[in-house]
Design a protein around this motif. Structure first.
Motif, PDB file in Angstrom:
ATOM      1  N   CYS A 139      55.777 -43.676   4.533  1.00  0.00           N
ATOM      2  CA  CYS A 139      54.568 -44.434   4.847  1.00  0.00           C
ATOM      3  C   CYS A 139      53.402 -43.491   5.128  1.00  0.00           C
ATOM      4  CB  CYS A 139      54.825 -45.357   6.030  1.00  0.00           C
ATOM      5  SG  CYS A 139      55.326 -44.494   7.520  1.00  0.00           S
ATOM      6  N   ALA A 140      52.271 -44.077   5.524  1.00  0.00           N
ATOM      7  CA  ALA A 140      51.053 -43.310   5.790  1.00  0.00           C
ATOM      8  C   ALA A 140      51.344 -42.125   6.702  1.00  0.00           C
ATOM      9  CB  ALA A 140      50.002 -44.211   6.411  1.00  0.00           C
ATOM     10  N   GLY A 141      50.779 -40.965   6.335  1.00  0.00           N
ATOM     11  CA  GLY A 141      50.958 -39.742   7.113  1.00  0.00           C
ATOM     12  C   GLY A 141      52.078 -38.857   6.606  1.00  0.00           C
ATOM     13  N   ASP A 142      52.958 -39.404   5.752  1.00  0.00           N
ATOM     14  CA  ASP A 142      54.107 -38.642   5.257  1.00  0.00           C
ATOM     15  C   ASP A 142      53.740 -37.783   4.055  1.00  0.00           C
ATOM     16  OD1 ASP A 142      55.599 -39.916   7.198  1.00  0.00           O
ATOM     17  OD2 ASP A 142      56.627 -41.253   5.807  1.00  0.00           O
ATOM     18  N   LEU A 143      54.365 -36.607   3.974  1.00  0.00           N
ATOM     19  CA  LEU A 143      54.273 -35.725   2.819  1.00  0.00           C
ATOM     20  C   LEU A 143      55.602 -35.840   2.088  1.00  0.00           C
ATOM     21  CD1 LEU A 143      52.508 -33.500   1.412  1.00  0.00           C
ATOM     22  CD2 LEU A 143      53.927 -31.855   2.647  1.00  0.00           C
ATOM     23  N   VAL A 144      55.546 -36.229   0.816  1.00  0.00           N
ATOM     24  CA  VAL A 144      56.752 -36.545   0.055  1.00  0.00           C
ATOM     25  C   VAL A 144      56.846 -35.641  -1.169  1.00  0.00           C
ATOM     26  CG1 VAL A 144      57.978 -38.405  -1.145  1.00  0.00           C
ATOM     27  CG2 VAL A 144      56.498 -38.953   0.805  1.00  0.00           C
ATOM     28  N   THR A 145      58.024 -35.069  -1.404  1.00  0.00           N
ATOM     29  CA  THR A 145      58.270 -34.258  -2.591  1.00  0.00           C
ATOM     30  C   THR A 145      59.329 -34.967  -3.428  1.00  0.00           C
ATOM     31  OG1 THR A 145      57.747 -32.253  -1.362  1.00  0.00           O
ATOM     32  CG2 THR A 145      58.918 -31.979  -3.451  1.00  0.00           C
ATOM     33  N   ILE A 146      58.960 -35.254  -4.685  1.00  0.00           N
ATOM     34  CA  ILE A 146      59.837 -35.969  -5.600  1.00  0.00           C
ATOM     35  C   ILE A 146      60.221 -35.001  -6.715  1.00  0.00           C
ATOM     36  CG2 ILE A 146      60.028 -37.939  -7.166  1.00  0.00           C
ATOM     37  CD1 ILE A 146      57.805 -39.255  -5.371  1.00  0.00           C
ATOM     38  N   PRO A 147      61.531 -34.814  -6.940  1.00  0.00           N
ATOM     39  CA  PRO A 147      61.972 -33.799  -7.900  1.00  0.00           C
ATOM     40  C   PRO A 147      61.739 -34.175  -9.358  1.00  0.00           C
ATOM     41  CG  PRO A 147      63.853 -35.024  -7.118  1.00  0.00           C
ATOM     42  CD  PRO A 147      62.658 -35.510  -6.330  1.00  0.00           C
ATOM     43  N   SER A 148      61.578 -33.158 -10.171  1.00  0.00           N
ATOM     44  CA  SER A 148      61.494 -33.335 -11.618  1.00  0.00           C
ATOM     45  C   SER A 148      62.793 -33.959 -12.121  1.00  0.00           C
ATOM     46  CB  SER A 148      61.279 -31.970 -12.273  1.00  0.00           C
ATOM     47  OG  SER A 148      61.259 -32.099 -13.662  1.00  0.00           O
TER      48      SER A 148
END
Length: 115
Positions: free
Chosen positions: A76-85
């Motif tokens: 949600c808001a405020g989160d840093l998200v890394t999504i893999p290739s």
């Protein structure tokens, strides 16, 4: 806070979520210079051809990997998200999303040696 994640198949298909990143980390990453994207609530099927990092300014999302053995990941808001290739997934957007994002460049193909 420590990152949370959900594991996918045997290749690294882990979505990483960093909760409430600090202003220092936000500035170090240059998030304000990243492009912006927004979408209304709904379900969106996505396939990532390169790694994406995004910072949610507002909204709430639950991501379901096509690998049914992987648990859903919520952010949600405020989160840093890394999504893999390579990840194929469905975004279930529960509250309209505004976010900054960046894609990592794909590795350059190796060239044959010159003789």
């Amino acid at each position: 806070m420590a990152p949370s994640s959900a594991s996918g198949s045997s290749t690294d298909q882990t979505i990483t979520v960093e909760k409430s990143i600090s202003r220092t980390r936000f500035a170090e990453l240059g998030i304000n210079s990243w492009p912006k994207w927004a979408c209304p609530p709904g379900k969106y099927k996505l396939k990532y051809n390169s790694q994406q990092t995004c910072h949610l300014v507002r909204g709430k999302v639950k991501v379901y990997s096509e690998d049914s053995s992987s648990p859903a990941v919520e952010f949600c808001a405020g989160d840093l998200v890394t999504i893999p290739s390579g990840l194929s997934c469905t975004w279930d957007v529960m509250a309209s999303v505004d976010m900054h994002y960046k894609f990592e460049p794909s590795p350059a193909p190796s060239s044959p040696p010159h003789s």
